[in-house]
Design a protein around this motif. Structure first.
Motif, PDB file in Angstrom:
ATOM      1  N   LEU A  10     -10.990  25.149  -1.450  1.00  8.64           N
ATOM      2  CA  LEU A  10     -10.029  24.734  -2.467  1.00  8.64           C
ATOM      3  C   LEU A  10      -9.135  25.925  -2.818  1.00  8.64           C
ATOM      4  CD1 LEU A  10      -9.416  22.200  -4.204  1.00  8.64           C
ATOM      5  CD2 LEU A  10     -10.851  23.236  -5.984  1.00  8.64           C
ATOM      6  N   VAL A  11      -7.829  25.713  -2.787  1.00  8.99           N
ATOM      7  CA  VAL A  11      -6.888  26.772  -3.130  1.00  8.99           C
ATOM      8  C   VAL A  11      -5.841  26.190  -4.074  1.00  8.99           C
ATOM      9  CG1 VAL A  11      -5.490  26.314  -1.049  1.00  8.99           C
ATOM     10  CG2 VAL A  11      -5.313  28.535  -2.204  1.00  8.99           C
ATOM     11  N   GLN A  12      -5.458  26.969  -5.042  1.00 10.75           N
ATOM     12  CA  GLN A  12      -4.439  26.511  -5.991  1.00 10.75           C
ATOM     13  C   GLN A  12      -3.057  26.571  -5.349  1.00 10.75           C
ATOM     14  OE1 GLN A  12      -4.871  28.818  -9.619  1.00 10.75           O
ATOM     15  NE2 GLN A  12      -5.897  27.078 -10.576  1.00 10.75           N
ATOM     16  N   ALA A  13      -2.195  25.679  -5.766  1.00 17.03           N
ATOM     17  CA  ALA A  13      -0.816  25.728  -5.302  1.00 17.03           C
ATOM     18  C   ALA A  13      -0.241  27.112  -5.598  1.00 17.03           C
ATOM     19  CB  ALA A  13       0.007  24.643  -5.985  1.00 17.03           C
ATOM     20  N   GLY A  14       0.416  27.675  -4.590  1.00 18.73           N
ATOM     21  CA  GLY A  14       0.954  29.021  -4.714  1.00 18.73           C
ATOM     22  C   GLY A  14       0.005  30.112  -4.278  1.00 18.73           C
ATOM     23  N   VAL A 121      -9.011  22.531   4.149  1.00 21.93           N
ATOM     24  CA  VAL A 121      -8.266  23.237   3.106  1.00 21.93           C
ATOM     25  C   VAL A 121      -7.661  22.188   2.188  1.00 21.93           C
ATOM     26  CG1 VAL A 121      -6.323  24.733   2.572  1.00 21.93           C
ATOM     27  CG2 VAL A 121      -7.761  25.229   4.559  1.00 21.93           C
ATOM     28  N   THR A 122      -7.954  22.301   0.902  1.00 21.05           N
ATOM     29  CA  THR A 122      -7.433  21.364  -0.092  1.00 21.05           C
ATOM     30  C   THR A 122      -6.678  22.160  -1.134  1.00 21.05           C
ATOM     31  OG1 THR A 122      -9.301  19.883   0.261  1.00 21.05           O
ATOM     32  CG2 THR A 122      -8.016  19.578  -1.750  1.00 21.05           C
ATOM     33  N   VAL A 123      -5.430  21.769  -1.374  1.00 22.47           N
ATOM     34  CA  VAL A 123      -4.584  22.465  -2.336  1.00 22.47           C
ATOM     35  C   VAL A 123      -4.608  21.703  -3.646  1.00 22.47           C
ATOM     36  CG1 VAL A 123      -2.289  23.390  -2.805  1.00 22.47           C
ATOM     37  CG2 VAL A 123      -3.151  23.289  -0.449  1.00 22.47           C
ATOM     38  N   SER A 124      -4.935  22.394  -4.717  1.00 28.66           N
ATOM     39  CA  SER A 124      -5.012  21.773  -6.030  1.00 28.66           C
ATOM     40  C   SER A 124      -3.849  22.221  -6.916  1.00 28.66           C
ATOM     41  CB  SER A 124      -6.327  22.152  -6.713  1.00 28.66           C
ATOM     42  OG  SER A 124      -6.362  23.550  -6.952  1.00 28.66           O
ATOM     43  N   SER A 125      -3.624  21.453  -7.959  1.00 33.74           N
ATOM     44  CA  SER A 125      -2.522  21.777  -8.876  1.00 33.74           C
ATOM     45  C   SER A 125      -2.872  22.959  -9.758  1.00 33.74           C
ATOM     46  CB  SER A 125      -2.205  20.576  -9.750  1.00 33.74           C
ATOM     47  OG  SER A 125      -1.831  19.479  -8.958  1.00 33.74           O
TER      48      SER A 125
END
Length: 125
Positions: A10-14, A121-125
């Motif tokens: 999980l990775v944050q946007a940016g 890979v999942t991008v979170s807000s």
């Protein structure tokens, strides 16, 4: 030939991630390695490739300017550092290899003969 990806999650946007592709079962210095990804309902997309000695590298348009490839012969590993993740970067990321000494690397999936199992890979807000 065995390829094992790691570093997804999980990775944050940016944010940024470093993906790893650990290779075994073949002479690492003779193989081109590439990264692809596939999102649900979409075709597999070529992201980057690096030839057997690191002299030729290419990046797909979707990651150009925010990704860097590196290969470390001492550990038989190829890394992909990606930055500035956005929601449409959510996908399963794969590494792939092919025996092609002396040839520039390509971003076509048909060029590669062996594939890893992928890392999500999942991008979170």
């Amino acid at each position: 030939v065995q390829l094992v990806e790691s570093g997804g999650g999980l990775v944050q946007a940016g944010g940024s991630l470093r993906l790893s592709c650990a290779a075994s079962g073949f002479t690492f210095g003779e193989y081109t390695i590439a990264w692809f990804r596939q999102a649900p309902g979409k075709e597999r997309e070529g992201l980057s490739c690096i030839d057997e000695n690191g002299g030729s590298m290419h990046y797909g348009d979707s990651v150009k300017g925010r990704s860097t490839n590196a290969r470390v012969s001492s550990s038989n590993t190829v890394y992909l550092l990606m930055q500035h993740f956005q929601h449409d970067d959510t996908a399963v990321y794969y590494c792939a290899s092919t025996y092609s000494p002396g040839m520039p690397c390509l971003l076509s999936s048909s060029f590669y003969t062996s594939w890893g199992q992928g890392t999500q890979v999942t991008v979170s807000s």
